[in-house]
Design a protein around this motif. Structure first.
Motif, PDB file in Angstrom:
ATOM      1  N   ASN A   1     -45.357  45.982   1.313  1.00  0.00           N
ATOM      2  CA  ASN A   1     -45.267  45.296  -0.130  1.00  0.00           C
ATOM      3  C   ASN A   1     -46.764  44.595  -0.378  1.00  0.00           C
ATOM      4  O   ASN A   1     -46.837  44.234  -1.952  1.00  0.00           O
ATOM      5  N   ARG A   2     -46.646  43.757   0.402  1.00  0.00           N
ATOM      6  CA  ARG A   2     -47.618  42.376   0.279  1.00  0.00           C
ATOM      7  C   ARG A   2     -49.194  43.031   0.335  1.00  0.00           C
ATOM      8  O   ARG A   2     -49.433  42.978  -1.056  1.00  0.00           O
ATOM      9  N   LYS A   3     -50.031  44.342   1.369  1.00  0.00           N
ATOM     10  CA  LYS A   3     -50.807  44.617   0.531  1.00  0.00           C
ATOM     11  C   LYS A   3     -50.829  45.122  -0.231  1.00  0.00           C
ATOM     12  O   LYS A   3     -51.274  45.984  -1.556  1.00  0.00           O
ATOM     13  N   ARG A   4     -49.479  46.614  -1.035  1.00  0.00           N
ATOM     14  CA  ARG A   4     -49.081  47.034  -2.167  1.00  0.00           C
ATOM     15  C   ARG A   4     -49.848  45.200  -3.567  1.00  0.00           C
ATOM     16  O   ARG A   4     -50.592  46.130  -4.608  1.00  0.00           O
ATOM     17  N   CYS A   5     -48.641  44.642  -3.513  1.00  0.00           N
ATOM     18  CA  CYS A   5     -49.169  43.719  -4.705  1.00  0.00           C
ATOM     19  C   CYS A   5     -50.623  43.749  -4.617  1.00  0.00           C
ATOM     20  O   CYS A   5     -51.240  43.522  -5.635  1.00  0.00           O
ATOM     21  N   LEU A   6     -50.884  43.558  -3.586  1.00  0.00           N
ATOM     22  CA  LEU A   6     -53.062  43.507  -3.907  1.00  0.00           C
ATOM     23  C   LEU A   6     -53.260  44.000  -4.203  1.00  0.00           C
ATOM     24  O   LEU A   6     -54.530  44.127  -5.487  1.00  0.00           O
ATOM     25  N   PHE A   7     -53.585  45.431  -4.411  1.00  0.00           N
ATOM     26  CA  PHE A   7     -53.618  46.519  -4.636  1.00  0.00           C
ATOM     27  C   PHE A   7     -53.687  46.930  -6.318  1.00  0.00           C
ATOM     28  O   PHE A   7     -54.687  47.190  -6.927  1.00  0.00           O
TER      29      PHE A   7
ATOM     30  N   GLU B   1     -44.977  37.697  -4.322  1.00  0.00           N
ATOM     31  CA  GLU B   1     -44.819  39.219  -4.451  1.00  0.00           C
ATOM     32  C   GLU B   1     -44.190  39.590  -5.971  1.00  0.00           C
ATOM     33  O   GLU B   1     -42.685  38.867  -5.939  1.00  0.00           O
ATOM     34  N   LYS B   2     -44.721  40.988  -6.395  1.00  0.00           N
ATOM     35  CA  LYS B   2     -43.903  40.441  -7.704  1.00  0.00           C
ATOM     36  C   LYS B   2     -44.112  41.828  -7.624  1.00  0.00           C
ATOM     37  O   LYS B   2     -44.479  43.028  -7.648  1.00  0.00           O
ATOM     38  N   PRO B   3     -43.054  42.324  -8.691  1.00  0.00           N
ATOM     39  CA  PRO B   3     -43.577  44.483  -9.349  1.00  0.00           C
ATOM     40  C   PRO B   3     -44.465  44.152 -10.045  1.00  0.00           C
ATOM     41  O   PRO B   3     -45.261  43.205 -10.305  1.00  0.00           O
TER      42      PRO B   3
ATOM     43  N   GLU C   1     -41.546  31.084  -4.954  1.00  0.00           N
ATOM     44  CA  GLU C   1     -40.982  32.176  -5.185  1.00  0.00           C
ATOM     45  C   GLU C   1     -40.122  31.823  -6.058  1.00  0.00           C
ATOM     46  O   GLU C   1     -38.755  31.928  -5.656  1.00  0.00           O
ATOM     47  N   ASP C   2     -40.006  31.174  -7.044  1.00  0.00           N
ATOM     48  CA  ASP C   2     -38.660  30.099  -7.506  1.00  0.00           C
ATOM     49  C   ASP C   2     -38.088  31.191  -8.685  1.00  0.00           C
ATOM     50  O   ASP C   2     -38.856  31.902 -10.077  1.00  0.00           O
ATOM     51  N   PRO C   3     -37.023  31.627  -8.391  1.00  0.00           N
ATOM     52  CA  PRO C   3     -36.073  32.889  -8.970  1.00  0.00           C
ATOM     53  C   PRO C   3     -36.095  32.247 -10.950  1.00  0.00           C
ATOM     54  O   PRO C   3     -35.654  32.921 -10.963  1.00  0.00           O
ATOM     55  N   ARG C   4     -36.445  30.976 -11.067  1.00  0.00           N
ATOM     56  CA  ARG C   4     -36.029  30.529 -13.103  1.00  0.00           C
ATOM     57  C   ARG C   4     -37.836  30.615 -12.905  1.00  0.00           C
ATOM     58  O   ARG C   4     -37.893  30.513 -14.179  1.00  0.00           O
ATOM     59  N   ASN C   5     -38.240  31.732 -12.136  1.00  0.00           N
ATOM     60  CA  ASN C   5     -39.858  31.603 -12.670  1.00  0.00           C
ATOM     61  C   ASN C   5     -39.977  33.660 -13.274  1.00  0.00           C
ATOM     62  O   ASN C   5     -39.907  34.092 -12.716  1.00  0.00           O
ATOM     63  N   THR C   6     -39.060  33.312 -14.260  1.00  0.00           N
ATOM     64  CA  THR C   6     -39.011  34.726 -15.051  1.00  0.00           C
ATOM     65  C   THR C   6     -40.212  35.408 -15.847  1.00  0.00           C
ATOM     66  O   THR C   6     -40.858  34.198 -16.262  1.00  0.00           O
ATOM     67  N   ASP C   7     -39.981  36.016 -16.290  1.00  0.00           N
ATOM     68  CA  ASP C   7     -41.872  37.150 -16.575  1.00  0.00           C
ATOM     69  C   ASP C   7     -41.803  36.030 -17.550  1.00  0.00           C
ATOM     70  O   ASP C   7     -42.948  35.641 -18.303  1.00  0.00           O
TER      71      ASP C   7
END
Length: 343
Positions: free
Chosen positions: A179-185, A138-140, A107-113
């Protein structure tokens, strides 16, 4: 044992008591492996799909206790591949028959959307007949939607464990199973082909945690399930913990194939790390995906998730050829195909 296997094969489920007994079985697993192989052949024949793995950054903001690229590992040699290097990996992979590229990184902070979307768009424009898989954590939801809109097809995000107490054992306080489950769903709802999965034999894991993993996967109904044995890394808090076993990992692969006949199930590098024939045994236990590494060798050696990881110095062509020979040796065949799920 045989009755449970046949029931699982027919119904894709068992009561908790029987599943626990199957997971914890001590003794010969040949009947289980044969049943799993029969089911995979019914859905996928002898086809094995290749995923071209590109480990494009080992920077990570997280501090997971099992991971060699955790932010607290001051000994890690950090790197980031440029977009040009990543596209060159895709060029090489396409020429070798790959029709799926997996962009995996911390999860590299430089990997912007913006950066991820641009990269996905470039790959899909250059190779419209290929699938792009992301595995960047994990992302929004808005980020996942942007990746999907840019053309990403699949997303891999191992849930690692499906019980809160065990999740806290493996991760620092700022990370949560919720949060991990939230991401998957979220990923599933957006329309990705979704991959989840877990480590086998991680510290604090019992058969009850493995049962919880299976029950969570029944809720999620993912398209891909990635599992592999826990292997300790010397620069983590789990350096002295025992690794997961080949036997239990193979048993879980077969159980997953019987419960999820359609699923895309890799024979992982970690399996090959704990046994010279681990990946071949994984295929015979129900797996149908292999993931040769396209990462340049000078960077690959630094994507050091666990100790003694194999294939760190093989060039991509050699890695591709090696895996084809391994697949043939156990009676399957590699196909040049996107390898989409067949539900």
């Amino acid at each position: 044992m045989k009755e449970s296997i046949e029931q699982l094969k027919q119904t894709r489920d068992l009561p908790d008591e029987q599943l626990l007994q199957l997971i914890d079985h001590q003794g010969e697993d040949t009947a289980l492996f044969e049943a799993a192989d029969q089911v995979r052949r019914e859905h996928y024949g002898t086809d094995v799909f290749l995923r071209g793995l590109i480990e494009f950054t080992n920077y990570c903001k997280n501090d997971c206790y099992y991971c060699g690229i955790r932010r607290s590992n001051r000994c890690a040699e950090r790197y980031r591949l440029t977009p040009e290097q990543i596209l060159s990996c895709c060029d090489n992979g396409y020429a070798m028959g790959f029709r799926t590229f997996v962009l995996q990184g911390g999860e590299d902070p430089r990997n912007t959307d913006e950066a991820i979307c641009s990269l996905v768009d470039q790959i899909k424009t250059r190779y419209p007949d290929c699938a792009v898989t992301l595995s960047i954590g994990e992302k929004p939801r808005s980020s996942y939607q942007a990746y999907f809109d840019a053309g990403a097809d699949r997303y891999l995000l191992r849930h690692e464990t499906a019980t809160d107490a065990h999740y806290r054992r493996l991760h620092p306080a700022e990370l949560s199973l919720e949060n991990r489950k939230r991401c998957l769903f979220d990923l599933k709802d957006i329309g990705f082909q979704v991959g989840a999965g877990f480590m086998v034999g991680s510290p604090g894991q019992s058969t009850k945690e493995l049962l919880a993993d299976l029950r969570f996967l029944q809720q999620l109904q993912p398209d891909m399930i990635g599992i592999g044995p826990f292997i300790p890394h010397h620069e983590t808090p789990f350096a002295q913990e025992k690794p997961g076993t080949l036997e239990l990992t193979l048993r879980m692969l077969s159980i997953l194939r019987l419960m999820f006949p359609y699923v895309l199930l890799p024979a992982t590098t970690a399996l090959g790390t704990i046994s010279p024939i681990g990946r071949e045994l994984g295929l015979k236990a129900g797996a149908n995906v292999m993931m040769p590494n396209l990462t340049p060798t000078d960077a690959r050696k630094n994507y050091d998730l666990y100790d003694n990881k194999i294939c760190m110095d093989e060039d991509a062509g050699k890695c591709r050829g090696c895996q084809e020979n391994r697949v043939k040796s156990v009676g399957y065949r590699i196909v040049s195909d996107r390898g989409d799920v067949r539900r």
